[in-house]
Scaffold this motif. Sequence first.
Motif, PDB file in Angstrom:
ATOM      1  N   ASP A  47       0.801  -1.223   0.000  1.00  0.00           N
ATOM      2  CA  ASP A  47       0.000   0.000   0.000  1.00  0.00           C
ATOM      3  C   ASP A  47       0.834   1.273   0.000  1.00  0.00           C
ATOM      4  O   ASP A  47       0.358   2.338  -0.363  1.00  0.00           O
ATOM      5  CB  ASP A  47      -0.936   0.002   1.212  1.00  0.00           C
ATOM      6  CG  ASP A  47      -1.959  -1.115   1.134  1.00  0.00           C
ATOM      7  OD1 ASP A  47      -2.548  -1.280   0.059  1.00  0.00           O
ATOM      8  OD2 ASP A  47      -2.149  -1.833   2.130  1.00  0.00           O
ATOM      9  N   PHE A  48       2.073   1.177   0.439  1.00  0.00           N
ATOM     10  CA  PHE A  48       2.929   2.365   0.437  1.00  0.00           C
ATOM     11  C   PHE A  48       4.388   1.949   0.321  1.00  0.00           C
ATOM     12  O   PHE A  48       4.746   0.799   0.588  1.00  0.00           O
ATOM     13  CB  PHE A  48       2.715   3.211   1.708  1.00  0.00           C
ATOM     14  CG  PHE A  48       2.940   2.466   2.998  1.00  0.00           C
ATOM     15  CD1 PHE A  48       4.208   2.352   3.543  1.00  0.00           C
ATOM     16  CD2 PHE A  48       1.880   1.882   3.678  1.00  0.00           C
ATOM     17  CE1 PHE A  48       4.420   1.672   4.734  1.00  0.00           C
ATOM     18  CE2 PHE A  48       2.080   1.196   4.863  1.00  0.00           C
ATOM     19  CZ  PHE A  48       3.354   1.095   5.391  1.00  0.00           C
ATOM     20  N   ILE A  49       5.222   2.881  -0.117  1.00  0.00           N
ATOM     21  CA  ILE A  49       6.648   2.639  -0.286  1.00  0.00           C
ATOM     22  C   ILE A  49       7.410   3.548   0.671  1.00  0.00           C
ATOM     23  O   ILE A  49       7.213   4.761   0.691  1.00  0.00           O
ATOM     24  CB  ILE A  49       7.085   2.914  -1.738  1.00  0.00           C
ATOM     25  CG1 ILE A  49       6.421   1.910  -2.681  1.00  0.00           C
ATOM     26  CG2 ILE A  49       8.600   2.832  -1.874  1.00  0.00           C
ATOM     27  CD1 ILE A  49       6.762   2.131  -4.150  1.00  0.00           C
ATOM     28  N   THR A  50       8.271   2.974   1.491  1.00  0.00           N
ATOM     29  CA  THR A  50       9.083   3.755   2.413  1.00  0.00           C
ATOM     30  C   THR A  50      10.440   4.053   1.774  1.00  0.00           C
ATOM     31  O   THR A  50      10.814   3.474   0.753  1.00  0.00           O
ATOM     32  CB  THR A  50       9.284   3.001   3.733  1.00  0.00           C
ATOM     33  OG1 THR A  50      10.010   1.787   3.470  1.00  0.00           O
ATOM     34  CG2 THR A  50       7.946   2.671   4.385  1.00  0.00           C
ATOM     35  N   ALA A  51      11.185   4.949   2.385  1.00  0.00           N
ATOM     36  CA  ALA A  51      12.470   5.372   1.819  1.00  0.00           C
ATOM     37  C   ALA A  51      13.426   4.202   1.551  1.00  0.00           C
ATOM     38  O   ALA A  51      14.071   4.170   0.500  1.00  0.00           O
ATOM     39  CB  ALA A  51      13.120   6.407   2.737  1.00  0.00           C
ATOM     40  N   PRO A  52      13.555   3.215   2.448  1.00  0.00           N
ATOM     41  CA  PRO A  52      14.448   2.098   2.137  1.00  0.00           C
ATOM     42  C   PRO A  52      14.019   1.308   0.911  1.00  0.00           C
ATOM     43  O   PRO A  52      14.869   0.713   0.231  1.00  0.00           O
ATOM     44  CB  PRO A  52      14.377   1.227   3.406  1.00  0.00           C
ATOM     45  CG  PRO A  52      13.982   2.166   4.485  1.00  0.00           C
ATOM     46  CD  PRO A  52      13.054   3.146   3.837  1.00  0.00           C
ATOM     47  N   ASP A  53      12.718   1.296   0.615  1.00  0.00           N
ATOM     48  CA  ASP A  53      12.232   0.602  -0.586  1.00  0.00           C
ATOM     49  C   ASP A  53      12.592   1.361  -1.857  1.00  0.00           C
ATOM     50  O   ASP A  53      12.733   0.767  -2.926  1.00  0.00           O
ATOM     51  CB  ASP A  53      10.710   0.426  -0.536  1.00  0.00           C
ATOM     52  CG  ASP A  53      10.256  -0.440   0.627  1.00  0.00           C
ATOM     53  OD1 ASP A  53      10.872  -1.487   0.834  1.00  0.00           O
ATOM     54  OD2 ASP A  53       9.293  -0.054   1.304  1.00  0.00           O
TER      55      ASP A  53
END
Length: 371
Positions: A47-53
């Motif tokens: 549902d969402f992408i974080t900075a490490p992704d």
Amino acid sequence: MNPLKQKLLKRIRTSGPLSVADYMAECLFHPEHGYYNRKNPFGAQGDFITAPDISQMFGELTALWLVQAWKAAGKPDPFCLCEIGPGRATWMQDILRTAQKASPEFVNAAKIHLIEKSPRLIDIQKAALSDYTDKVQWVADIDGLPSLPTLLIANELFDALPTRQYVNTGGKWVERVISAQDNELIFGVGTGTIDTNTLPLSANGAEEGTVFEYASAREALAQQIASHIAAHKGAALFIDYGHKQSDLGDTLQAVRAHKQENFFANPGEADLTSHVDFEALNIAAKTGGSTVFPVITQADFLLELGLIERAGALGAGKDQATQQAISAAVNRLAGNGNGQMGDLFKAMCITSSGIAPPAPFGQPEATGNSQ
């Protein structure tokens, strides 16, 4: 009907309206139907992408910062390297890979502890960190950490902790609640009020219907982390989205499949968050006994650590498509446009007394206000 929605409607009809914080807690952490206990929310398929992704560069630069923080603390051996809410462990994986090359002694001295309660996520984290099986332990909370000097990190942790909301109604700040009407969940106004000393200065003369968010759970966790750092020495780094100074505004959102949706549409199936009040976190951390440094933007944090230079090295000799992907990642992490993280996300550092964190954090704050 959504099974959690059925349970929530029944609870409201039986016991009365829920606070926004209680609703968020049920949607995110219900043991059977809660978002984090039944979904894999991270990455392109989630549902969402974080900075490490977005890029390995985020973890690589954080690793270099942590190594310098460890040196500033006197190279304690052993020490606790802790992440709260590690998701799929992508960040920690990149940190350890980079630190192993930059400073093997840092990794050798580290006792890695991940604070995670979801059995499903723990299994994912174990697979991601299989090269470090003998060095990693999982604990449920701060109290489970060893009595060692500690370097603690958290990315997009505080935004997921429940917040209460208060609405300016007839000149009074009254708690916003979740009620039921015609088999649907709706916002309503309860009877609870808030100490006016908690409100920001901008509350004076606020318009009717203006919302103020107050997340005591976030402050409690920040104070607990600060107390641990103060007692055992070390530093903590928090990266999250929000505002440097306490302010008014309704920032609640539900996100599913990378798009915002109605807050009540799919309880337990969408991520619920709100913006973090970093001024409140700073005050809580000081109360916990730690030294607090001025909050900076994620852009400033990454750029001063060498994001552009690392991107150049990573793209050197690569094909055009790879170089464009790296450039897009830089813009996403440090840009200021729509959908970019640079200004919206902030970085906050706290340390125990006498430890100066590495750049780009400056001198410690003298007051309770963020600069």
